[in-house]
Design a protein around this motif. Structure first.
Motif, mmCIF file in Angstrom:
data_model
loop_
_atom_site.group_PDB
_atom_site.id
_atom_site.type_symbol
_atom_site.label_atom_id
_atom_site.label_comp_id
_atom_site.label_asym_id
_atom_site.label_seq_id
_atom_site.Cartn_x
_atom_site.Cartn_y
_atom_site.Cartn_z
ATOM 1 N N LEU A 91 0.777 -1.316 0.079
ATOM 2 C CA LEU A 91 0.024 0.052 -0.149
ATOM 3 C C LEU A 91 0.852 1.146 0.007
ATOM 4 C CD1 LEU A 91 -2.904 -1.064 2.615
ATOM 5 C CD2 LEU A 91 -3.168 -0.781 0.064
ATOM 6 N N ASN A 92 1.841 1.226 0.900
ATOM 7 C CA ASN A 92 2.551 2.332 0.783
ATOM 8 C C ASN A 92 3.461 2.594 -0.554
ATOM 9 O OD1 ASN A 92 2.472 3.175 3.405
ATOM 10 N ND2 ASN A 92 4.086 1.547 4.195
ATOM 11 N N ILE A 93 3.845 1.623 -1.320
ATOM 12 C CA ILE A 93 4.492 1.670 -2.757
ATOM 13 C C ILE A 93 3.391 2.091 -3.641
ATOM 14 C CG2 ILE A 93 5.363 0.277 -4.598
ATOM 15 C CD1 ILE A 93 6.631 -1.366 -2.400
ATOM 16 N N LEU A 94 2.159 1.654 -3.426
ATOM 17 C CA LEU A 94 1.247 2.089 -4.420
ATOM 18 C C LEU A 94 1.045 3.740 -4.122
ATOM 19 C CD1 LEU A 94 -1.307 1.823 -6.307
ATOM 20 C CD2 LEU A 94 -2.597 0.979 -4.237
ATOM 21 N N ASN A 95 0.976 4.267 -2.853
ATOM 22 C CA ASN A 95 0.766 5.415 -2.428
ATOM 23 C C ASN A 95 1.800 6.464 -3.061
ATOM 24 O OD1 ASN A 95 -1.526 5.065 -1.105
ATOM 25 N ND2 ASN A 95 -0.566 4.653 0.778
ATOM 26 N N LEU A 96 3.097 5.924 -3.123
ATOM 27 C CA LEU A 96 4.129 6.590 -3.720
ATOM 28 C C LEU A 96 3.836 6.852 -5.373
ATOM 29 C CD1 LEU A 96 7.255 5.080 -1.961
ATOM 30 C CD2 LEU A 96 6.376 7.490 -1.871
ATOM 31 N N MET A 97 3.390 5.709 -5.822
ATOM 32 C CA MET A 97 2.893 5.836 -7.493
ATOM 33 C C MET A 97 2.080 6.717 -7.521
ATOM 34 S SD MET A 97 3.213 2.002 -9.077
ATOM 35 C CE MET A 97 2.366 1.197 -7.971
ATOM 36 N N ILE A 98 1.133 7.044 -6.710
ATOM 37 C CA ILE A 98 -0.228 7.810 -6.809
ATOM 38 C C ILE A 98 0.226 9.167 -6.476
ATOM 39 C CG2 ILE A 98 -2.319 8.484 -5.767
ATOM 40 C CD1 ILE A 98 -3.019 5.713 -5.317
ATOM 41 N N MET A 99 1.244 9.574 -5.667
ATOM 42 C CA MET A 99 1.677 10.830 -5.289
ATOM 43 C C MET A 99 2.825 11.210 -6.343
ATOM 44 S SD MET A 99 4.378 11.620 -2.155
ATOM 45 C CE MET A 99 3.199 10.990 -0.992
ATOM 46 N N TYR A 100 3.491 10.426 -7.077
ATOM 47 C CA TYR A 100 4.400 10.837 -8.214
ATOM 48 C C TYR A 100 3.825 10.139 -9.575
ATOM 49 C CZ TYR A 100 7.273 12.221 -4.416
ATOM 50 O OH TYR A 100 7.813 12.677 -3.275
ATOM 51 N N PRO A 101 3.089 10.742 -10.174
ATOM 52 C CA PRO A 101 2.297 9.800 -11.333
ATOM 53 C C PRO A 101 3.230 9.283 -12.330
ATOM 54 C CG PRO A 101 1.157 11.950 -10.937
ATOM 55 C CD PRO A 101 2.355 12.049 -10.001
ATOM 56 N N SER A 102 4.624 9.827 -12.320
ATOM 57 C CA SER A 102 5.762 9.454 -13.322
ATOM 58 C C SER A 102 6.447 8.515 -12.682
ATOM 59 C CB SER A 102 6.374 10.706 -13.724
ATOM 60 O OG SER A 102 7.262 11.250 -12.773
ATOM 61 N N LEU A 103 6.283 8.050 -11.718
ATOM 62 C CA LEU A 103 7.137 6.864 -10.890
ATOM 63 C C LEU A 103 6.649 5.469 -11.448
ATOM 64 C CD1 LEU A 103 9.134 5.534 -8.900
ATOM 65 C CD2 LEU A 103 7.195 5.921 -7.219
ATOM 66 N N ARG A 104 7.496 4.710 -11.921
ATOM 67 C CA ARG A 104 6.929 3.444 -12.438
ATOM 68 C C ARG A 104 7.752 2.240 -11.356
ATOM 69 N NH1 ARG A 104 4.273 6.335 -14.558
ATOM 70 N NH2 ARG A 104 3.847 6.782 -16.467
ATOM 71 N N ILE A 105 6.867 1.341 -11.285
ATOM 72 C CA ILE A 105 7.447 0.140 -10.560
ATOM 73 C C ILE A 105 7.387 -1.124 -11.176
ATOM 74 C CG2 ILE A 105 6.904 -1.408 -8.564
ATOM 75 C CD1 ILE A 105 7.662 1.436 -7.804
ATOM 76 N N ALA A 106 8.582 -1.905 -11.166
ATOM 77 C CA ALA A 106 8.829 -3.025 -11.990
ATOM 78 C C ALA A 106 8.855 -4.280 -10.916
ATOM 79 C CB ALA A 106 10.166 -3.104 -12.849
ATOM 80 N N TYR A 107 8.571 -5.285 -11.335
ATOM 81 C CA TYR A 107 8.497 -6.523 -10.316
ATOM 82 C C TYR A 107 8.407 -7.742 -11.124
ATOM 83 C CZ TYR A 107 3.398 -6.961 -10.619
ATOM 84 O OH TYR A 107 2.087 -7.245 -11.301
ATOM 85 N N ILE A 108 8.729 -8.903 -10.388
ATOM 86 C CA ILE A 108 8.923 -10.311 -10.781
ATOM 87 C C ILE A 108 7.478 -11.077 -10.653
ATOM 88 C CG2 ILE A 108 9.993 -12.487 -11.020
ATOM 89 C CD1 ILE A 108 12.460 -11.007 -10.193
ATOM 90 N N ASP A 109 6.835 -11.436 -11.597
ATOM 91 C CA ASP A 109 5.582 -11.943 -11.172
ATOM 92 C C ASP A 109 5.397 -13.500 -11.612
ATOM 93 O OD1 ASP A 109 2.950 -11.944 -10.464
ATOM 94 O OD2 ASP A 109 2.149 -11.676 -12.370
ATOM 95 N N GLU A 110 5.071 -14.165 -10.744
ATOM 96 C CA GLU A 110 4.895 -15.719 -10.927
ATOM 97 C C GLU A 110 3.579 -16.249 -11.070
ATOM 98 O OE1 GLU A 110 6.480 -17.619 -7.248
ATOM 99 O OE2 GLU A 110 8.661 -16.561 -7.242
ATOM 100 N N VAL A 111 3.539 -16.887 -12.033
ATOM 101 C CA VAL A 111 2.128 -17.528 -12.569
ATOM 102 C C VAL A 111 1.966 -18.689 -12.905
ATOM 103 C CG1 VAL A 111 0.203 -16.962 -14.349
ATOM 104 C CG2 VAL A 111 1.568 -15.130 -13.540
ATOM 105 N N GLU A 112 1.112 -19.629 -12.264
ATOM 106 C CA GLU A 112 0.945 -20.953 -12.589
ATOM 107 C C GLU A 112 0.443 -21.128 -13.853
ATOM 108 O OE1 GLU A 112 1.961 -23.689 -10.846
ATOM 109 O OE2 GLU A 112 2.520 -22.722 -8.965
ATOM 110 N N ALA A 113 1.269 -21.597 -14.930
ATOM 111 C CA ALA A 113 0.541 -21.787 -16.460
ATOM 112 C C ALA A 113 0.346 -23.259 -16.597
ATOM 113 C CB ALA A 113 1.340 -21.337 -17.250
ATOM 114 N N PRO A 114 -0.572 -23.810 -17.196
ATOM 115 C CA PRO A 114 -0.749 -25.196 -17.724
ATOM 116 C C PRO A 114 0.232 -25.580 -18.638
ATOM 117 C CG PRO A 114 -2.474 -23.900 -18.645
ATOM 118 C CD PRO A 114 -1.708 -22.987 -17.812
ATOM 119 N N THR A 115 0.767 -26.699 -18.899
ATOM 120 C CA THR A 115 1.556 -27.266 -19.911
ATOM 121 C C THR A 115 0.721 -28.209 -20.608
ATOM 122 O OG1 THR A 115 2.304 -29.120 -18.615
ATOM 123 C CG2 THR A 115 3.609 -27.204 -18.292
ATOM 124 N N LYS A 116 1.537 -28.501 -21.926
ATOM 125 C CA LYS A 116 0.739 -29.395 -22.904
ATOM 126 C C LYS A 116 0.325 -30.893 -22.338
ATOM 127 C CE LYS A 116 3.311 -27.126 -26.739
ATOM 128 N NZ LYS A 116 4.106 -27.474 -27.974
#
Length: 607
Positions: A484-509
C-alpha cells in the motif's frame, strides 16, 4: 623516504594551484556567501542558462541576458529555498529572509533576499538621526554599503505601492501625493536634512510595523472593525509625517472640499492576493530586523547545502543545453523488503532501552522537528496528541531514515527540476515579458503542459520492487502495508514506475502446471489502483541465475529509457538544487575535451 616527502610537497602545491584555478572553495561560509552574492547570478547564467544559437548585437544581448539571468536565478533560488522549507531544514522566518520576492520588478532596484538587507533600514535610520547639516553627508554614508542603498529605495517604493493600493478615495491619494512630491523635491534640492526632522523616523517606522502586522492578520476585506483600526493607524501615521517630521507640512491634511474623514473609505481587496501579502511580509522584515542575518539559516545541513550550491556555480562545468536538447536519462533503484514508510506502530514502538524511533529522531533533529510542527501548524499537548497528526509526522520521520520514501522523493527532484528549467527555456524562446513572477508560470497553461510532457520524455524513474506482486496478494500485515505504501508513492508521483517479478501458474501441454515468470511494469492510476503497462515473459526465475540485487536490476533495465542510466541504491537521497545541474553532468558524456575516448561511466557523490 625523501621521494615520499618531495611527492607530498609536489602534490600539495599542484593541488592547491589547480584548485585555485578551478575556483574550488570560492564560497565556504555564509559570510563569504553574503559578500559574493551579487556575483552568483552571473555565475549561474554562465553555466546553468543555455546559450543562444546566434549572437546579434552582442553588447545589447549581454545586457538583456544579464537581467534575464537574474530573473531565472531568482526562480531557481526560490525553488531551492522552498525545498529546504518543505524538508523542514529552515523555518518560515528563515524562508522569508532567504527568498527573492516573486513581485520582482515593482521597484527600481533589484530586490535581493532579505538576509542580505537585514538590519540595513534600522542602520539607515540611525544614520539619518546623526546627520544634522548636509544631505550630501547622509547620501555618502548610505551609498557606502550598496545593500543599504537597495534597502532604502525598496522600502520607500514598496511602502508607496502598499499605501496607494489601500486607498479608494482620490482625496486620500492626493494627500500621499503631496507628501511624496514634497519629499522628492527636497531630495532633488538637497534640503532634506533642513526641511525634515529625520530623528523622528523611528517613530514612523514603528507605526508602519503596526500597520503591516494588522494587514497581515486581516482575513476578510469587509471587516468593519479592522477597517476602522487601519484607518486610525493611517491617520496617526499621516499626522506624524506632516506635524512631527515635516517642518512645513501642517497644511497638507487640510482639505475644505473633503466630505468625509481622512481614510474613511479603504480598499482591502488586496489582502487575499498572495503576492501583495508577500510584499507586506518582506517590507516588515526589512523594517524590523535589527540583528544581522549572518547566522541565517541556523541549521547546519541547510548552511552546507546553500554554500555548496553557491560554490559549485563558480566551478568549471559544461554549459547546460536546453531541456529539449539534453541527453535523456533514467534512474533505476533496486528494492527488496526494506522499509517504505514508518508506520505509527514503528515510530512509537520502544526498544529494550525504552526509546522509540520518533523520540530518537526528535532528540537528534530538534530544530527540524520544531520546523515540522510550525509547517503543519500543530502544537502538541502531550505524547498522545501526536497520534492525531501521524499522517504528516510519519513522512517527516521516514525522510530521516533509510526508507524507500526518502529515495523516491529525492529522485523525483530530477523531474521537478526539469519542469522548472523547461518552463524557463520556453519562456525565453517565446520572448515573453522579462519581468515575470513565479506564479505567472502557472497561468501559462500551454507552456506548463509542454514542460510536463518534455520532462516525462527526458526523465524516467523505475524502482525494481522484486516482490511487489507477492506483497500485493500476501495476507501478512507488514507485506500488505509495504504494498500500500508503494502504491501511494505511485499515486503521489504519477511518473514513477514500479517493476516487479510476477510468478504465474501456467498449464503445460501434458496437463500439468508450472511456474512462469514475467517482468511487469506498473503505474499508479486514480487514487487507489495500479495499472499494468508492460509484461515480458522471462525464461526462468532471474534471481536463481545470479545474485539477488543485480538480477533485480537486470530484469527491470528493459523498462528504462534514454541514453544514460543512473543506478541509485535504496538508501540514497538527492537534492533539488543538485538536480538543476543534471543537464551539465550529462554533457560530460559528449564533451570534446576527451577526444575520441569519451567517458561511459561517470561517478557522482552520494547523498
Amino acid at each position: 623516504m625523501d621521494t615520499q616527502i618531495w611527492y607530498a610537497i609536489f602534490s600539495t602545491i599542484c593541488g592547491g594551484v589547480n584548485g585555485a584555478f578551478s575556483r574550488l572553495g570560492e564560497i565556504r561560509t555564509l559570510g563569504m556567501l553574503r559578500s559574493r552574492f551579487e556575483a552568483i547570478p552571473t555565475a549561474f547564467g554562465k553555466h546553468l542558462v543555455p546559450g543562444h544559437g546566434s549572437q546579434p548585437k552582442r553588447r545589447e544581448r549581454e545586457k538583456e541576458d544579464k537581467n534575464l539571468h537574474i530573473d531565472k536565478f531568482s526562480d531557481i533560488w526560490n525553488a531551492f529555498i522552498i525545498s529546504l522549507r518543505d524538508e523542514d531544514l529552515i523555518n518560515n522566518r528563515e524562508r522569508d529572509l532567504l527568498i527573492v520576492p516573486s513581485s520582482a520588478g515593482d521597484t527600481s532596484v533589484f530586490q535581493w533576499p532579505p538576509f542580505l538587507l537585514a538590519s540595513k533600514i534600522p542602520m539607515a535610520l540611525d544614520m539619518a538621526k546623526s546627520v544634522k547639516k548636509r544631505d550630501e553627508e547622509l547620501r555618502k554614508r548610505i551609498n557606502q554599503d550598496p545593500y543599504t542603498f537597495y534597502a532604502v529605495i525598496e522600502c520607500y517604493e514598496t511602502l508607496l505601492n502598499i499605501l496607494y493600493s489601500l486607498m479608494a478615495e482620490t482625496s486620500d491619494k492626493k494627500v500621499v501625493d503631496r507628501i511624496r512630491e514634497s519629499l522628492e523635491d527636497s531630495i532633488e534640492r538637497q534640503s532634506l536634512v533642513r526641511e525634515f526632522r529625520l530623528d523622528e523616523l523611528p517613530q514612523l517606522s514603528a507605526k508602519f510595523d503596526k500597520l503591516l502586522t494588522l494587514l497581515l492578520k486581516t482575513e476578510e476585506e469587509h471587516d468593519t472593525t479592522i477597517k476602522t483600526q487601519i484607518a486610525n493607524l493611517l491617520q496617526d501615521t499621516m499626522e506624524i509625517i506632516t506635524q512631527d517630521i515635516m517642518k512645513n507640512g501642517q497644511g497638507i491634511l487640510k482639505d475644505e472640499n473633503r466630505d468625509n474623514q481622512l481614510f474613511a473609505n479603504l480598499n482591502l481587496d488586496s489582502i487575499k492576493d498572495e503576492a501583495w501579502r508577500e510584499k507586506c511580509v518582506r517590507l516588515q522584515l526589512l523594517l524590523t530586523t535589527k540583528e544581522s542575518a549572518i547566522y541565517v539559516p541556523t541549521n547546519l545541513e541547510a548552511r552546507r547545502r546553500i554554500t555548496f550550491f553557491a560554490n559549485s556555480l563558480f566551478m568549471k562545468m559544461p554549459r547546460a543545453p536546453q531541456v529539449r536538447s539534453m541527453m535523456s536519462f533514467s534512474v533505476l533503484t533496486p528494492y527488496f523488503k526494506e522499509e517504505v514508510l514508518f508506520s505509527t506502530e514503528d515510530l512509537h514502538k520502544k526498544n529494550e532501552d525504552g526509546i522509540s524511533i520518533l523520540f530518537y529522531l526528535r532528540k537528534i533533529y530538534p530544530d527540524e522537528w520544531k520546523n515540522c510542527l510550525e509547517r503543519i501548524k500543530f502544537v502538541p499537548k502531550d505524547e498522545e496528541s501526536l497520534k492525531s497528526r501521524m499522517d504528516e509526522i510519519s513522512p517527516w520521520a521516514s525522510y530521516r531514515g533509510q526508507t524507500l520514501t526518502r529515495t523516491v522523493r529525492g529522485m523525483m527532484y530530477y523531474r521537478r527540476a526539469l519542469e522548472i528549467q523547461c518552463i524557463q527555456d520556453k519562456i525565453d524562446i517565446a520572448k515573453l515579458d522579462r519581468q515575470r513572477t513565479t506564479t505567472s508560470y502557472q497561468e501559462g497553461g500551454n507552456i506548463v503542459d509542454m514542460a510536463l510532457a518534455i520532462a516525462d520524455i527526458k526523465f524516467t524513474y523505475v524502482v525494481s520492487c522484486q516482490v511487489y506482486g507477492m506483497q500485493k496478494v500476501s495476507k501478512n500485515l507488514k507485506d500488505k502495508a509495504c504494498y500500500l505504501n508503494i502504491l501511494n508513492l505511485m499515486i503521489m508521483y504519477p511518473s514513477l514506475r514500479i517493476a516487479y517479478i510476477d510468478e504465474v501458474e501456467a498449464p503445460t501441454k501434458n496437463g500439468t502446471t508450472e511456474k512462469t515468470y514475467y517482468s511487469v511494469l506498473v503505474k499508479g492510476v486514480g487514487e487507489k489502483y495500479d495499472e499494468e503497462i508492460y509484461r515480458i515473459k522471462l525464461p526462468g526465475k532471474p534471481t536463481d541465475i545470479g545474485e539477488g540485487k543485480p538480477e533485480n536490476q537486470n530484469h527491470a533495465i528493459i523498462f528504462t529509457r534514454g541514453e544514460a542510466l543512473q543506478a541509485i541504491d535504496m538508501n540514497q537521497d538527492n537534492y533539488l538544487e543538485e538536480a538543476f545541474k543534471m543537464r551539465n553532468v550529462l554533457e560530460e558524456f559528449g564533451s570534446d575535451k576527451y577526444g575520441k575516448s569519451k567517458p561511459t561511466i561517470l561517478g557522482l557523490r552520494e547523498h
